[in-house]
Design a protein around this motif. Structure first.
Motif, PDB file in Angstrom:
ATOM      1  N   UNK A  78       0.734  -1.248   0.034  1.00 56.00           N
ATOM      2  CA  UNK A  78       0.464  -0.427  -0.137  1.00 56.00           C
ATOM      3  C   UNK A  78       0.967   1.082   0.218  1.00 56.00           C
ATOM      4  N   UNK A  79       1.964   0.852   1.314  1.00 58.60           N
ATOM      5  CA  UNK A  79       2.896   2.519   1.007  1.00 58.60           C
ATOM      6  C   UNK A  79       3.531   2.002  -0.262  1.00 58.60           C
ATOM      7  N   UNK A  80       3.853   1.663  -1.588  1.00 56.49           N
ATOM      8  CA  UNK A  80       4.761   1.406  -2.279  1.00 56.49           C
ATOM      9  C   UNK A  80       3.787   2.289  -3.124  1.00 56.49           C
ATOM     10  N   UNK A  81       2.547   1.501  -3.629  1.00 55.27           N
ATOM     11  CA  UNK A  81       1.741   2.149  -3.918  1.00 55.27           C
ATOM     12  C   UNK A  81       1.383   3.448  -4.095  1.00 55.27           C
ATOM     13  N   UNK A  82       1.026   4.742  -2.592  1.00 56.88           N
ATOM     14  CA  UNK A  82       0.990   5.705  -3.000  1.00 56.88           C
ATOM     15  C   UNK A  82       2.317   6.215  -2.748  1.00 56.88           C
ATOM     16  N   UNK A  83       3.333   5.392  -3.236  1.00 56.65           N
ATOM     17  CA  UNK A  83       4.847   6.123  -2.930  1.00 56.65           C
ATOM     18  C   UNK A  83       4.440   6.822  -4.814  1.00 56.65           C
ATOM     19  N   UNK A  84       3.867   5.633  -5.774  1.00 53.38           N
ATOM     20  CA  UNK A  84       3.978   5.468  -6.902  1.00 53.38           C
ATOM     21  C   UNK A  84       3.032   6.628  -7.514  1.00 53.38           C
ATOM     22  N   UNK A  85       1.773   6.837  -7.106  1.00 47.88           N
ATOM     23  CA  UNK A  85       0.208   7.389  -7.439  1.00 47.88           C
ATOM     24  C   UNK A  85       0.671   8.992  -6.511  1.00 47.88           C
ATOM     25  N   UNK A  86       1.399   9.372  -5.834  1.00 48.71           N
ATOM     26  CA  UNK A  86       0.869  10.604  -4.550  1.00 48.71           C
ATOM     27  C   UNK A  86       2.722  11.205  -6.050  1.00 48.71           C
ATOM     28  N   UNK A  87       3.654  10.369  -6.338  1.00 48.92           N
ATOM     29  CA  UNK A  87       4.545  11.566  -6.921  1.00 48.92           C
ATOM     30  C   UNK A  87       3.707  11.955  -8.167  1.00 48.92           C
ATOM     31  N   UNK A  88       2.260  11.634  -8.672  1.00 50.19           N
ATOM     32  CA  UNK A  88       1.554  12.205  -9.764  1.00 50.19           C
ATOM     33  C   UNK A  88       0.448  12.955  -9.624  1.00 50.19           C
ATOM     34  N   UNK A 169       2.573  10.163  13.167  1.00 46.84           N
ATOM     35  CA  UNK A 169       1.990  11.262  12.677  1.00 46.84           C
ATOM     36  C   UNK A 169       3.218  12.253  12.301  1.00 46.84           C
ATOM     37  N   UNK A 170       2.839  13.210  11.703  1.00 49.11           N
ATOM     38  CA  UNK A 170       3.406  14.081  10.403  1.00 49.11           C
ATOM     39  C   UNK A 170       4.329  15.156  11.212  1.00 49.11           C
ATOM     40  N   UNK A 171       5.470  14.827  10.911  1.00 46.37           N
ATOM     41  CA  UNK A 171       6.616  16.042  11.659  1.00 46.37           C
ATOM     42  C   UNK A 171       5.549  16.817  11.343  1.00 46.37           C
ATOM     43  N   UNK A 172       6.450  18.180  11.995  1.00 42.89           N
ATOM     44  CA  UNK A 172       5.029  19.656  12.060  1.00 42.89           C
ATOM     45  C   UNK A 172       5.309  20.315  10.996  1.00 42.89           C
ATOM     46  N   UNK A 197       8.249  12.519   3.144  1.00 37.24           N
ATOM     47  CA  UNK A 197       6.936  12.607   3.690  1.00 37.24           C
ATOM     48  C   UNK A 197       6.649  11.050   3.655  1.00 37.24           C
ATOM     49  N   UNK A 198       6.220  10.303   2.645  1.00 38.22           N
ATOM     50  CA  UNK A 198       5.800   9.068   3.079  1.00 38.22           C
ATOM     51  C   UNK A 198       6.699   7.962   3.883  1.00 38.22           C
ATOM     52  N   UNK A 199       7.908   8.399   3.337  1.00 39.49           N
ATOM     53  CA  UNK A 199       9.035   6.952   4.047  1.00 39.49           C
ATOM     54  C   UNK A 199       8.934   7.279   4.869  1.00 39.49           C
TER      55      UNK A 199
END
Length: 226
Positions: A78-88, A169-172, A197-199
Protein backbone atom coordinates in the motif's frame (compact mmCIF):
# COMPACT_ATOMS: atom_id res chain seq x y z
CA UNK A 1 -31.32 17.20 2.10
CA UNK A 2 -30.60 14.60 4.77
CA UNK A 3 -28.09 11.88 4.00
CA UNK A 4 -29.43 8.35 3.40
CA UNK A 5 -28.99 6.23 6.51
CA UNK A 6 -26.69 3.83 4.65
CA UNK A 7 -24.38 6.77 3.92
CA UNK A 8 -24.45 7.83 7.56
CA UNK A 9 -23.41 4.32 8.62
CA UNK A 10 -20.60 4.22 6.06
CA UNK A 11 -19.34 7.70 7.00
CA UNK A 12 -19.44 6.92 10.72
CA UNK A 13 -17.39 3.76 10.30
CA UNK A 14 -14.92 5.36 7.89
CA UNK A 15 -14.44 8.28 10.29
CA UNK A 16 -13.81 5.87 13.17
CA UNK A 17 -11.22 4.02 11.09
CA UNK A 18 -9.53 7.25 10.01
CA UNK A 19 -9.50 8.42 13.65
CA UNK A 20 -8.05 5.03 14.69
CA UNK A 21 -10.92 4.48 17.11
CA UNK A 22 -12.07 1.39 15.19
CA UNK A 23 -9.28 -1.14 14.99
CA UNK A 24 -8.49 -3.85 12.48
CA UNK A 25 -10.22 -7.15 13.18
CA UNK A 26 -13.23 -5.59 14.92
CA UNK A 27 -16.46 -7.43 14.22
CA UNK A 28 -19.15 -5.24 12.64
CA UNK A 29 -22.21 -7.14 13.76
CA UNK A 30 -25.35 -6.49 11.73
CA UNK A 31 -27.61 -6.51 14.77
CA UNK A 32 -25.33 -4.29 16.81
CA UNK A 33 -25.17 -1.74 13.98
CA UNK A 34 -28.90 -2.02 13.37
CA UNK A 35 -29.57 -1.26 17.03
CA UNK A 36 -27.04 1.57 17.13
CA UNK A 37 -28.38 3.34 14.03
CA UNK A 38 -32.04 2.47 14.64
CA UNK A 39 -32.44 0.90 11.22
CA UNK A 40 -33.14 -2.47 9.64
CA UNK A 41 -30.50 -5.05 8.81
CA UNK A 42 -30.98 -4.63 5.06
CA UNK A 43 -29.73 -1.04 5.39
CA UNK A 44 -26.75 -2.25 7.42
CA UNK A 45 -25.94 -4.88 4.78
CA UNK A 46 -25.93 -2.26 2.03
CA UNK A 47 -23.59 -0.08 4.10
CA UNK A 48 -21.26 -3.01 4.77
CA UNK A 49 -21.23 -3.85 1.05
CA UNK A 50 -20.04 -0.31 0.35
CA UNK A 51 -17.32 -0.62 2.99
CA UNK A 52 -16.22 -3.93 1.50
CA UNK A 53 -15.81 -2.16 -1.84
CA UNK A 54 -13.47 0.30 -0.08
CA UNK A 55 -11.42 -2.77 0.98
CA UNK A 56 -11.46 -1.70 4.60
CA UNK A 57 -13.99 -4.36 5.58
CA UNK A 58 -13.73 -8.11 4.99
CA UNK A 59 -16.90 -10.18 4.71
CA UNK A 60 -16.22 -13.73 5.86
CA UNK A 61 -18.73 -16.46 4.88
CA UNK A 62 -20.83 -17.62 7.83
CA UNK A 63 -18.92 -15.29 10.16
CA UNK A 64 -19.96 -11.78 9.17
CA UNK A 65 -18.15 -8.52 8.53
CA UNK A 66 -14.91 -7.43 10.17
CA UNK A 67 -12.69 -4.41 9.83
CA UNK A 68 -9.93 -5.63 7.51
CA UNK A 69 -6.60 -6.72 8.99
CA UNK A 70 -3.79 -5.88 6.58
CA UNK A 71 -0.63 -7.98 6.76
CA UNK A 72 2.84 -6.45 6.88
CA UNK A 73 3.22 -7.23 3.16
CA UNK A 74 -0.13 -5.55 2.47
CA UNK A 75 1.20 -2.51 4.31
CA UNK A 76 4.39 -2.40 2.24
CA UNK A 77 2.40 -2.78 -0.97
CA UNK A 78 0.00 0.00 0.00
CA UNK A 79 2.78 2.45 0.82
CA UNK A 80 4.58 1.56 -2.40
CA UNK A 81 1.36 2.24 -4.31
CA UNK A 82 0.92 5.52 -2.46
CA UNK A 83 4.41 6.67 -3.42
CA UNK A 84 3.73 5.84 -7.07
CA UNK A 85 0.35 7.58 -7.19
CA UNK A 86 1.21 10.56 -5.01
CA UNK A 87 4.33 11.33 -7.04
CA UNK A 88 1.99 11.94 -9.98
CA UNK A 89 -0.74 13.72 -8.01
CA UNK A 90 1.87 16.00 -6.44
CA UNK A 91 3.31 16.84 -9.86
CA UNK A 92 -0.20 17.55 -11.12
CA UNK A 93 -0.90 19.75 -8.09
CA UNK A 94 2.19 21.84 -8.84
CA UNK A 95 0.98 22.33 -12.41
CA UNK A 96 -2.73 22.80 -11.70
CA UNK A 97 -2.97 24.59 -8.34
CA UNK A 98 -4.81 27.90 -8.41
CA UNK A 99 -4.52 30.69 -5.87
CA UNK A 100 -7.72 29.39 -4.28
CA UNK A 101 -6.15 25.92 -4.03
CA UNK A 102 -3.11 27.32 -2.24
CA UNK A 103 -5.43 29.17 0.13
CA UNK A 104 -7.30 25.90 0.79
CA UNK A 105 -4.03 24.08 1.50
CA UNK A 106 -2.89 26.77 3.93
CA UNK A 107 -6.26 26.69 5.69
CA UNK A 108 -5.87 22.92 6.02
CA UNK A 109 -2.39 23.35 7.51
CA UNK A 110 -3.88 25.72 10.09
CA UNK A 111 -6.46 23.09 11.06
CA UNK A 112 -3.71 20.49 11.44
CA UNK A 113 -1.68 22.84 13.66
CA UNK A 114 -4.74 23.53 15.81
CA UNK A 115 -5.43 19.80 16.27
CA UNK A 116 -1.82 19.14 17.25
CA UNK A 117 -1.92 22.11 19.62
CA UNK A 118 -4.92 20.54 21.37
CA UNK A 119 -3.06 17.20 21.45
CA UNK A 120 -6.02 15.73 19.58
CA UNK A 121 -4.47 12.68 17.91
CA UNK A 122 -7.66 11.40 16.20
CA UNK A 123 -8.28 14.78 14.59
CA UNK A 124 -4.61 15.10 13.63
CA UNK A 125 -4.66 11.68 11.95
CA UNK A 126 -7.87 12.51 10.08
CA UNK A 127 -6.53 15.87 8.94
CA UNK A 128 -3.21 14.35 7.89
CA UNK A 129 -5.07 11.95 5.62
CA UNK A 130 -7.22 14.85 4.43
CA UNK A 131 -4.12 16.77 3.33
CA UNK A 132 -3.15 13.99 0.91
CA UNK A 133 -6.71 13.64 -0.36
CA UNK A 134 -6.84 17.40 -0.95
CA UNK A 135 -3.61 17.26 -2.94
CA UNK A 136 -5.15 14.52 -5.06
CA UNK A 137 -8.18 16.66 -5.80
CA UNK A 138 -6.04 19.69 -6.66
CA UNK A 139 -4.19 17.50 -9.16
CA UNK A 140 -7.40 17.42 -11.21
CA UNK A 141 -7.25 13.70 -12.02
CA UNK A 142 -10.39 12.18 -10.48
CA UNK A 143 -9.29 8.61 -11.24
CA UNK A 144 -6.04 8.98 -9.29
CA UNK A 145 -7.85 10.95 -6.58
CA UNK A 146 -10.28 8.07 -6.05
CA UNK A 147 -7.47 5.51 -5.78
CA UNK A 148 -5.71 7.81 -3.33
CA UNK A 149 -8.81 8.10 -1.13
CA UNK A 150 -8.92 4.31 -0.84
CA UNK A 151 -5.18 3.96 -0.21
CA UNK A 152 -5.13 6.63 2.47
CA UNK A 153 -8.07 4.98 4.23
CA UNK A 154 -6.27 1.63 4.15
CA UNK A 155 -3.15 3.39 5.44
CA UNK A 156 -5.18 4.62 8.42
CA UNK A 157 -5.98 1.01 9.22
CA UNK A 158 -2.30 0.06 8.98
CA UNK A 159 -1.27 2.92 11.25
CA UNK A 160 -3.99 1.93 13.72
CA UNK A 161 -2.84 -1.68 13.70
CA UNK A 162 0.93 -1.34 13.76
CA UNK A 163 1.86 2.11 15.04
CA UNK A 164 2.02 3.38 18.59
CA UNK A 165 2.13 6.80 20.20
CA UNK A 166 3.12 9.66 17.94
CA UNK A 167 5.32 7.51 15.69
CA UNK A 168 3.44 8.08 12.46
CA UNK A 169 2.01 11.54 12.96
CA UNK A 170 3.47 13.91 10.41
CA UNK A 171 6.41 16.05 11.43
CA UNK A 172 5.20 19.55 12.03
CA UNK A 173 6.73 21.15 8.96
CA UNK A 174 6.52 18.35 6.36
CA UNK A 175 3.15 19.30 4.93
CA UNK A 176 4.04 22.99 5.09
CA UNK A 177 7.25 22.42 3.12
CA UNK A 178 5.30 20.54 0.43
CA UNK A 179 2.81 23.41 0.15
CA UNK A 180 5.64 25.95 -0.13
CA UNK A 181 7.22 23.95 -2.97
CA UNK A 182 3.86 23.76 -4.75
CA UNK A 183 3.38 27.50 -4.36
CA UNK A 184 6.85 28.10 -5.87
CA UNK A 185 5.95 25.72 -8.73
CA UNK A 186 9.03 23.68 -7.85
CA UNK A 187 7.92 20.32 -9.20
CA UNK A 188 11.07 18.33 -8.43
CA UNK A 189 11.31 19.63 -4.85
CA UNK A 190 7.62 19.03 -4.14
CA UNK A 191 7.91 15.44 -5.35
CA UNK A 192 11.10 14.87 -3.36
CA UNK A 193 9.52 16.22 -0.19
CA UNK A 194 6.39 14.13 -0.64
CA UNK A 195 8.38 10.92 -1.20
CA UNK A 196 10.48 11.67 1.89
CA UNK A 197 7.32 12.37 3.87
CA UNK A 198 5.68 9.06 2.93
CA UNK A 199 8.85 7.13 3.74
CA UNK A 200 8.95 8.86 7.13
CA UNK A 201 5.40 7.71 7.87
CA UNK A 202 6.16 4.14 6.81
CA UNK A 203 9.37 4.03 8.85
CA UNK A 204 7.32 4.69 12.00
CA UNK A 205 5.33 1.48 11.60
CA UNK A 206 6.45 -1.46 13.76
CA UNK A 207 5.13 -4.68 12.28
CA UNK A 208 5.64 -6.69 15.47
CA UNK A 209 3.31 -4.54 17.55
CA UNK A 210 0.07 -6.03 18.83
CA UNK A 211 -2.99 -3.92 18.03
CA UNK A 212 -4.95 -2.61 21.03
CA UNK A 213 -8.47 -3.86 21.50
CA UNK A 214 -11.49 -1.91 20.35
CA UNK A 215 -14.34 -1.15 22.75
CA UNK A 216 -18.04 -1.63 22.14
CA UNK A 217 -19.28 -0.28 18.81
CA UNK A 218 -21.66 2.09 20.58
CA UNK A 219 -18.73 3.69 22.42
CA UNK A 220 -16.50 3.77 19.34
CA UNK A 221 -19.03 5.25 16.91
CA UNK A 222 -20.57 7.61 19.43
CA UNK A 223 -23.75 9.57 18.81
CA UNK A 224 -24.16 9.43 15.01
CA UNK A 225 -27.04 11.91 15.19
CA UNK A 226 -24.44 14.63 15.86
Amino acid sequence: MDKPLETIIVDSILDAIADQRLRAGTKLGEQALSDLFACNRAQVRRALATLTAYQVVDHLPNRGAYVATPTPQDARNIFQARRAIETVTCRNAVREATDDDITALRAHLAEEDAAKGRDNRPAAVRLSRGFHVLLGRIGRNPVLARYLEELTMRSSLIIGLYASGQATLCAEDEHAQIVEAIERRDEAEAQRLLDQHLRHIESGIAFDDNPPATGALSAVLGDWRG
